[in-house]
Write a protein that holds these residues in place. Structure first.
Motif, PDB file in Angstrom:
ATOM      1  N   VAL A 107      32.992 -22.425  19.849  1.00  0.00           N
ATOM      2  CA  VAL A 107      32.845 -23.823  19.443  1.00  0.00           C
ATOM      3  C   VAL A 107      34.044 -24.571  20.004  1.00  0.00           C
ATOM      4  CG1 VAL A 107      32.673 -25.418  17.505  1.00  0.00           C
ATOM      5  CG2 VAL A 107      31.701 -23.129  17.300  1.00  0.00           C
ATOM      6  N   ARG A 108      33.769 -25.615  20.792  1.00  0.00           N
ATOM      7  CA  ARG A 108      34.838 -26.431  21.367  1.00  0.00           C
ATOM      8  C   ARG A 108      34.592 -27.886  21.015  1.00  0.00           C
ATOM      9  NH1 ARG A 108      36.159 -26.423  27.092  1.00  0.00           N
ATOM     10  NH2 ARG A 108      34.214 -27.557  27.223  1.00  0.00           N
ATOM     11  N   ARG A 116      39.176 -40.697  22.229  1.00  0.00           N
ATOM     12  CA  ARG A 116      40.283 -40.287  21.336  1.00  0.00           C
ATOM     13  C   ARG A 116      40.820 -41.485  20.561  1.00  0.00           C
ATOM     14  NH1 ARG A 116      41.302 -36.951  25.683  1.00  0.00           N
ATOM     15  NH2 ARG A 116      42.794 -38.365  26.656  1.00  0.00           N
ATOM     16  N   ARG A 117      40.905 -42.622  21.213  1.00  0.00           N
ATOM     17  CA  ARG A 117      41.401 -43.826  20.525  1.00  0.00           C
ATOM     18  C   ARG A 117      40.395 -44.350  19.499  1.00  0.00           C
ATOM     19  NH1 ARG A 117      43.674 -42.738  24.817  1.00  0.00           N
ATOM     20  NH2 ARG A 117      45.658 -43.460  25.591  1.00  0.00           N
ATOM     21  N   LEU A 118      39.099 -44.119  19.770  1.00  0.00           N
ATOM     22  CA  LEU A 118      38.056 -44.582  18.855  1.00  0.00           C
ATOM     23  C   LEU A 118      37.711 -43.563  17.775  1.00  0.00           C
ATOM     24  CD1 LEU A 118      35.661 -46.174  21.491  1.00  0.00           C
ATOM     25  CD2 LEU A 118      37.164 -47.380  19.897  1.00  0.00           C
ATOM     26  N   GLY A 121      33.926 -38.179  19.858  1.00  0.00           N
ATOM     27  CA  GLY A 121      33.949 -37.272  20.994  1.00  0.00           C
ATOM     28  C   GLY A 121      32.741 -36.371  20.983  1.00  0.00           C
ATOM     29  N   TRP A 122      32.923 -35.144  21.450  1.00  0.00           N
ATOM     30  CA  TRP A 122      31.828 -34.197  21.562  1.00  0.00           C
ATOM     31  C   TRP A 122      32.211 -32.860  20.954  1.00  0.00           C
ATOM     32  CZ3 TRP A 122      33.750 -30.122  24.237  1.00  0.00           C
ATOM     33  CH2 TRP A 122      34.779 -30.368  25.146  1.00  0.00           C
ATOM     34  N   LEU A 135      27.004 -31.757  21.603  1.00  0.00           N
ATOM     35  CA  LEU A 135      26.691 -32.825  20.651  1.00  0.00           C
ATOM     36  C   LEU A 135      27.620 -33.988  20.967  1.00  0.00           C
ATOM     37  CD1 LEU A 135      26.634 -30.613  17.419  1.00  0.00           C
ATOM     38  CD2 LEU A 135      24.796 -30.996  19.068  1.00  0.00           C
ATOM     39  N   THR A 136      27.067 -35.122  21.357  1.00  0.00           N
ATOM     40  CA  THR A 136      27.883 -36.259  21.780  1.00  0.00           C
ATOM     41  C   THR A 136      27.944 -37.324  20.691  1.00  0.00           C
ATOM     42  OG1 THR A 136      25.978 -37.298  22.816  1.00  0.00           O
ATOM     43  CG2 THR A 136      27.359 -35.896  24.217  1.00  0.00           C
ATOM     44  N   GLY A 137      28.962 -38.174  20.774  1.00  0.00           N
ATOM     45  CA  GLY A 137      29.097 -39.293  19.853  1.00  0.00           C
ATOM     46  C   GLY A 137      29.491 -38.889  18.446  1.00  0.00           C
ATOM     47  N   VAL A 138      30.149 -37.756  18.280  1.00  0.00           N
ATOM     48  CA  VAL A 138      30.510 -37.227  16.961  1.00  0.00           C
ATOM     49  C   VAL A 138      31.825 -37.840  16.508  1.00  0.00           C
ATOM     50  CG1 VAL A 138      31.043 -35.132  15.650  1.00  0.00           C
ATOM     51  CG2 VAL A 138      29.343 -35.055  17.476  1.00  0.00           C
ATOM     52  N   ARG A 139      31.828 -38.396  15.298  1.00  0.00           N
ATOM     53  CA  ARG A 139      33.081 -38.884  14.725  1.00  0.00           C
ATOM     54  C   ARG A 139      33.876 -37.691  14.224  1.00  0.00           C
ATOM     55  NH1 ARG A 139      34.143 -43.079   9.790  1.00  0.00           N
ATOM     56  NH2 ARG A 139      36.342 -43.353  10.236  1.00  0.00           N
ATOM     57  N   ASP A 140      35.156 -37.677  14.479  1.00  0.00           N
ATOM     58  CA  ASP A 140      36.049 -36.575  14.140  1.00  0.00           C
ATOM     59  C   ASP A 140      35.499 -35.252  14.674  1.00  0.00           C
ATOM     60  OD1 ASP A 140      38.104 -35.024  13.068  1.00  0.00           O
ATOM     61  OD2 ASP A 140      37.189 -34.946  11.074  1.00  0.00           O
ATOM     62  N   PRO A 141      35.381 -35.124  15.999  1.00  0.00           N
ATOM     63  CA  PRO A 141      34.798 -33.909  16.559  1.00  0.00           C
ATOM     64  C   PRO A 141      35.592 -32.643  16.233  1.00  0.00           C
ATOM     65  CG  PRO A 141      35.766 -35.261  18.290  1.00  0.00           C
ATOM     66  CD  PRO A 141      35.814 -36.059  17.029  1.00  0.00           C
ATOM     67  N   ALA A 142      36.915 -32.742  16.155  1.00  0.00           N
ATOM     68  CA  ALA A 142      37.724 -31.563  15.834  1.00  0.00           C
ATOM     69  C   ALA A 142      37.442 -31.089  14.409  1.00  0.00           C
ATOM     70  CB  ALA A 142      39.208 -31.869  16.014  1.00  0.00           C
ATOM     71  N   GLY A 143      37.263 -32.026  13.478  1.00  0.00           N
ATOM     72  CA  GLY A 143      36.955 -31.663  12.097  1.00  0.00           C
ATOM     73  C   GLY A 143      35.585 -31.014  11.970  1.00  0.00           C
ATOM     74  N   PHE A 144      34.597 -31.542  12.700  1.00  0.00           N
ATOM     75  CA  PHE A 144      33.257 -30.963  12.655  1.00  0.00           C
ATOM     76  C   PHE A 144      33.260 -29.574  13.286  1.00  0.00           C
ATOM     77  CE2 PHE A 144      28.614 -31.128  14.015  1.00  0.00           C
ATOM     78  CZ  PHE A 144      28.126 -30.917  12.732  1.00  0.00           C
TER      79      PHE A 144
END
Length: 161
Positions: A107-108, A116-118, A121-122, A135-144
Protein backbone atom coordinates in the motif's frame (compact mmCIF):
# COMPACT_ATOMS: atom_id res chain seq x y z
CA UNK A 1 -15.57 -15.14 1.94
CA UNK A 2 -17.62 -16.96 4.55
CA UNK A 3 -21.33 -17.20 3.79
CA UNK A 4 -23.56 -15.28 6.14
CA UNK A 5 -20.88 -12.83 7.25
CA UNK A 6 -21.20 -9.22 6.15
CA UNK A 7 -18.34 -6.83 5.65
CA UNK A 8 -17.99 -4.32 8.48
CA UNK A 9 -17.19 -0.74 7.47
CA UNK A 10 -13.99 0.78 8.86
CA UNK A 11 -13.60 3.93 6.73
CA UNK A 12 -15.08 5.67 3.73
CA UNK A 13 -13.32 8.00 1.36
CA UNK A 14 -14.20 9.43 -1.99
CA UNK A 15 -13.05 11.88 -4.59
CA UNK A 16 -12.61 15.04 -2.56
CA UNK A 17 -13.67 18.40 -4.12
CA UNK A 18 -10.18 19.80 -3.48
CA UNK A 19 -8.84 17.27 -5.99
CA UNK A 20 -10.67 19.19 -8.73
CA UNK A 21 -8.73 22.41 -8.05
CA UNK A 22 -5.94 21.71 -10.61
CA UNK A 23 -8.47 21.06 -13.39
CA UNK A 24 -10.45 24.15 -12.45
CA UNK A 25 -7.25 26.23 -12.37
CA UNK A 26 -6.45 24.96 -15.86
CA UNK A 27 -9.97 25.98 -16.92
CA UNK A 28 -9.34 29.50 -15.55
CA UNK A 29 -6.09 29.74 -17.51
CA UNK A 30 -7.76 28.40 -20.67
CA UNK A 31 -10.65 30.82 -20.24
CA UNK A 32 -8.30 33.76 -19.78
CA UNK A 33 -6.30 32.76 -22.86
CA UNK A 34 -9.46 32.38 -24.92
CA UNK A 35 -10.85 35.73 -23.80
CA UNK A 36 -7.53 37.46 -24.52
CA UNK A 37 -7.43 35.74 -27.91
CA UNK A 38 -10.97 36.87 -28.63
CA UNK A 39 -10.13 40.46 -27.78
CA UNK A 40 -6.96 40.36 -29.89
CA UNK A 41 -8.73 38.76 -32.85
CA UNK A 42 -11.87 40.85 -32.66
CA UNK A 43 -10.25 44.23 -32.74
CA UNK A 44 -12.93 46.55 -34.07
CA UNK A 45 -15.10 43.67 -35.44
CA UNK A 46 -16.48 41.72 -32.45
CA UNK A 47 -19.28 40.12 -34.50
CA UNK A 48 -16.98 38.16 -36.82
CA UNK A 49 -17.15 34.31 -36.65
CA UNK A 50 -13.61 33.75 -35.34
CA UNK A 51 -13.97 35.90 -32.19
CA UNK A 52 -17.39 34.34 -31.54
CA UNK A 53 -15.86 30.84 -31.81
CA UNK A 54 -13.29 31.83 -29.17
CA UNK A 55 -16.07 33.10 -26.92
CA UNK A 56 -18.04 29.89 -27.44
CA UNK A 57 -14.97 27.88 -26.42
CA UNK A 58 -14.81 29.81 -23.15
CA UNK A 59 -18.42 28.99 -22.46
CA UNK A 60 -17.88 25.29 -23.26
CA UNK A 61 -14.91 24.89 -20.90
CA UNK A 62 -16.82 25.59 -17.68
CA UNK A 63 -19.76 23.17 -17.92
CA UNK A 64 -17.31 20.41 -18.86
CA UNK A 65 -14.87 21.15 -16.03
CA UNK A 66 -17.53 21.64 -13.37
CA UNK A 67 -19.59 18.68 -14.57
CA UNK A 68 -16.59 16.36 -14.50
CA UNK A 69 -15.61 17.47 -10.99
CA UNK A 70 -19.18 17.19 -9.67
CA UNK A 71 -19.62 13.73 -11.18
CA UNK A 72 -16.42 12.45 -9.56
CA UNK A 73 -17.26 13.95 -6.16
CA UNK A 74 -20.75 12.43 -6.17
CA UNK A 75 -20.07 8.91 -7.49
CA UNK A 76 -16.50 7.88 -6.64
CA UNK A 77 -16.30 6.04 -3.34
CA UNK A 78 -13.57 4.02 -1.65
CA UNK A 79 -14.93 1.84 1.16
CA UNK A 80 -12.55 0.16 3.60
CA UNK A 81 -14.10 -2.81 5.40
CA UNK A 82 -12.67 -5.36 7.80
CA UNK A 83 -11.72 -7.70 4.92
CA UNK A 84 -11.73 -5.76 1.65
CA UNK A 85 -11.58 -2.42 -0.09
CA UNK A 86 -14.60 -1.77 -2.30
CA UNK A 87 -14.14 0.75 -5.10
CA UNK A 88 -17.01 2.35 -7.00
CA UNK A 89 -16.09 4.53 -9.98
CA UNK A 90 -19.70 5.37 -10.87
CA UNK A 91 -22.44 4.10 -13.18
CA UNK A 92 -20.57 4.70 -16.46
CA UNK A 93 -17.55 2.55 -15.56
CA UNK A 94 -17.39 -1.25 -15.27
CA UNK A 95 -17.53 -2.39 -11.63
CA UNK A 96 -14.20 -2.97 -9.93
CA UNK A 97 -13.73 -6.31 -8.19
CA UNK A 98 -13.03 -6.03 -4.44
CA UNK A 99 -9.45 -5.73 -3.25
CA UNK A 100 -9.20 -8.34 -0.50
CA UNK A 101 -6.90 -7.31 2.34
CA UNK A 102 -5.49 -10.84 2.47
CA UNK A 103 -4.26 -10.40 -1.13
CA UNK A 104 -2.57 -7.02 -0.64
CA UNK A 105 1.17 -6.98 -1.24
CA UNK A 106 1.81 -3.24 -0.78
CA UNK A 107 0.00 0.00 0.00
CA UNK A 108 1.51 3.32 -1.09
CA UNK A 109 0.29 6.88 -0.97
CA UNK A 110 1.41 10.17 -2.41
CA UNK A 111 0.45 13.47 -3.95
CA UNK A 112 1.74 16.02 -6.42
CA UNK A 113 3.12 19.36 -5.27
CA UNK A 114 -0.30 21.05 -5.46
CA UNK A 115 -2.09 18.04 -3.99
CA UNK A 116 0.17 18.14 -0.91
CA UNK A 117 -0.81 21.76 -0.34
CA UNK A 118 -4.50 20.92 -0.79
CA UNK A 119 -4.36 17.79 1.39
CA UNK A 120 -5.40 15.39 -1.39
CA UNK A 121 -3.56 12.69 -3.29
CA UNK A 122 -3.64 9.04 -4.27
CA UNK A 123 -3.45 5.62 -2.63
CA UNK A 124 -2.02 2.74 -4.65
CA UNK A 125 -2.96 -0.84 -3.83
CA UNK A 126 -0.75 -3.67 -5.15
CA UNK A 127 -2.15 -7.18 -4.99
CA UNK A 128 -0.21 -10.45 -4.99
CA UNK A 129 -1.77 -11.26 -8.38
CA UNK A 130 0.06 -8.26 -9.89
CA UNK A 131 -3.01 -6.03 -10.15
CA UNK A 132 -2.36 -2.42 -9.16
CA UNK A 133 -5.25 -0.09 -8.36
CA UNK A 134 -4.78 3.64 -7.84
CA UNK A 135 -7.43 5.55 -5.87
CA UNK A 136 -7.26 9.22 -6.86
CA UNK A 137 -8.58 12.36 -5.20
CA UNK A 138 -8.29 10.94 -1.66
CA UNK A 139 -8.24 13.41 1.21
CA UNK A 140 -5.44 12.57 3.66
CA UNK A 141 -4.03 9.77 1.50
CA UNK A 142 -1.33 8.86 4.05
CA UNK A 143 -3.97 8.41 6.77
CA UNK A 144 -6.15 6.23 4.54
CA UNK A 145 -3.13 4.14 3.50
CA UNK A 146 -2.15 3.75 7.17
CA UNK A 147 -5.68 2.57 8.04
CA UNK A 148 -5.51 -0.01 5.25
CA UNK A 149 -2.03 -1.14 6.30
CA UNK A 150 -3.15 -1.48 9.93
CA UNK A 151 -5.95 -3.84 8.91
CA UNK A 152 -3.60 -5.84 6.68
CA UNK A 153 -1.07 -6.15 9.51
CA UNK A 154 -3.77 -7.12 12.04
CA UNK A 155 -4.74 -10.10 9.90
CA UNK A 156 -8.19 -11.48 9.23
CA UNK A 157 -11.05 -10.28 11.37
CA UNK A 158 -12.40 -12.80 13.88
CA UNK A 159 -15.78 -14.34 13.11
CA UNK A 160 -18.81 -12.77 14.80
CA UNK A 161 -20.09 -14.38 18.00
Amino acid sequence: MRPGRNLEDRAWRGYHPRAAVPALAAAVVASAALVIGRVLLAGHHPDQPTPLAFYGSVLAVWPLALGRAAYRVVVRTYRLTDRAILVDWGPFVCPESPVWLSNLRAVRSGAGWLGRRLGVGWVELSETSGRVLRLTGVRDPAGFAAAIQALVTAGPAPPPP
